[in-house]
Scaffold this active site. Sequence first.
Site, PDB file in Angstrom:
ATOM      1  N   ASP A 163       0.779  -1.236   0.000  1.00 48.94           N
ATOM      2  CA  ASP A 163       0.000   0.000   0.000  1.00 48.94           C
ATOM      3  C   ASP A 163       0.815   1.293   0.000  1.00 48.94           C
ATOM      4  O   ASP A 163       0.506   2.235  -0.701  1.00 48.94           O
ATOM      5  CB  ASP A 163      -0.919   0.041   1.226  1.00 48.94           C
ATOM      6  CG  ASP A 163      -1.884  -1.132   1.277  1.00 48.94           C
ATOM      7  OD1 ASP A 163      -1.624  -2.155   0.614  1.00 48.94           O
ATOM      8  OD2 ASP A 163      -2.881  -1.026   1.998  1.00 48.94           O
ATOM      9  N   GLU A 392       3.083  -7.929  12.100  1.00 48.93           N
ATOM     10  CA  GLU A 392       2.643  -7.650  10.729  1.00 48.93           C
ATOM     11  C   GLU A 392       3.868  -7.499   9.824  1.00 48.93           C
ATOM     12  O   GLU A 392       3.902  -8.008   8.719  1.00 48.93           O
ATOM     13  CB  GLU A 392       1.792  -6.367  10.717  1.00 48.93           C
ATOM     14  CG  GLU A 392       1.177  -6.060   9.357  1.00 48.93           C
ATOM     15  CD  GLU A 392       0.242  -4.846   9.392  1.00 48.93           C
ATOM     16  OE1 GLU A 392       0.114  -4.213  10.466  1.00 48.93           O
ATOM     17  OE2 GLU A 392      -0.355  -4.538   8.346  1.00 48.93           O
TER      18      GLU A 392
HETATM   19  C1  GLC Z   1      -2.284  -3.699   4.758  1.00 49.06           C
HETATM   20  C2  GLC Z   1      -1.356  -4.289   3.723  1.00 49.06           C
HETATM   21  C3  GLC Z   1      -2.155  -5.166   2.768  1.00 49.06           C
HETATM   22  C4  GLC Z   1      -2.930  -6.216   3.557  1.00 49.06           C
HETATM   23  C5  GLC Z   1      -3.775  -5.593   4.670  1.00 49.06           C
HETATM   24  C6  GLC Z   1      -4.371  -6.632   5.604  1.00 49.06           C
HETATM   25  O1  GLC Z   1      -3.213  -2.840   4.180  1.00 49.06           O
HETATM   26  O2  GLC Z   1      -0.670  -3.308   3.033  1.00 49.06           O
HETATM   27  O3  GLC Z   1      -1.314  -5.794   1.837  1.00 49.06           O
HETATM   28  O4  GLC Z   1      -3.716  -6.985   2.728  1.00 49.06           O
HETATM   29  O5  GLC Z   1      -2.987  -4.734   5.433  1.00 49.06           O
HETATM   30  O6  GLC Z   1      -3.366  -7.408   6.188  1.00 49.06           O
END
Ligand code: GLC
Length: 423
Positions: A163, A392
């Site tokens: 993102d 994460e």
């Molecule tokens: C963030 C990440 C994306 C992922 C989401 C849920 O937005 O950038 O890739 O799918 O989190 O984990």
Amino acid sequence: MANAIFDHAAEILRENDRGTYTVPTHGLYPFQWNWDSCLTAIGQAHINEDRAWTEIDTLFDHQWDDGMVPHIVFHQHDDGYFPGPDVWQTHRPTPTSGITQPPVAGFAVRRIFDMTKDRDMARARAGALLPKIAAWHDWFFRSRDPQGTGLVAIIHPWESGRDNSVDWDAAFERVPTTGVLPFVRRDTQHANPDHRPTQAQYERYIYLVQLFRGLNWDNTKLHDASPFQVVDPGFNAILLRSCADLADLADTLDQPGIAAQARAHLARGLAAMETLWSDAQGQYLCLDRTLGTLIQSPSIGGLLATFAAIPQHRAAAIGTRLTILGEKVTYLVPSHDPDAAEFDSLRYWRGPVWLIVNYMIADGLQQAGQGDVAARIVADSIALIEKSGFAEYYDPTDGTPCGGGRFTWTAAMVIEFLAQAGR
Ligand code: GLC
């Protein structure tokens, strides 16, 4: 040690399991995310095969009529996330977002098909998913490559899965913020604001959502209408790898039409991928489709290209590049080159390590005969878990855990790494 880590990972999958889908983590991400689910299912397949298939079935239950599979399915109401269904306004029976995410389903289904023991179930469940995945891939090439170049564009940074990458900065600068309605972010209430996107970036994210919403989410219009069109080698590698896996699976399950179409996409895509190679950077780069120029941003997107069957000499060059990166950080693979001015070891996708990307890069390198670098990536991934738990993402310099905690796909990838190492 390995067994204790496996048990801990399994516990996280259980904790985030909502019955027919799994949330990425409690709090920060309370719904079903597209590529999270597909990668999670691979880990789940080592624990409960039926539940693994259900994870992907649930996602495809919310596929749009035009073939798109949305990036979020809002199964349950939850105020803790922005932007929610009231912002997207896609008017689906169960609300979804209106954009997509990296199409890793084809790869995931093949991987689960290959590893699971219940063969009747595998044939039935994979067989039913094949046409749906094929429809998604066809949607991509129709809606996100209207000129037929062989590669697809993302039209919102959130589609990339990476993102907040530096890759989008310049193209994103051209996205205006006029007319953006006031909003309250939720992400910064769950995670450290220093690790999250800035307010200006968030306004642009919402501008694009409002623009697409104004076009009624009509995918025959969105690509050309978007001021943001970027061709990401990592994203395309995931799509092309899924095409290859879909084709093989379709052969096995006697669906020759699907196999032929997937191979046609694959051949054109792999040829076009070469236009993204940069000798100067020693890796693939993103293309800004609006300007027609490569984006000089040495990110992990260009390294992830190894996930597709790129030429051997390219995979070898990426192996070399990773070896050099490995001298600059303690833990591979940083999501951005540490020597670049924009590198930020803590801010998401602008430096930190993500285990899902490590998994895909390692898999690609292994297939391309780059076993040594792949082994280093796997070892670093396990070391991060031992040091900092199931975060994460992680700081590549010292392994600091960042973002959300007790994270589903991180746990799923660890299960895969351990299983592949023979536990
Ligand atoms: C963030 C990440 C994306 C992922 C989401 C849920 O937005 O950038 O890739 O799918 O989190 O984990």
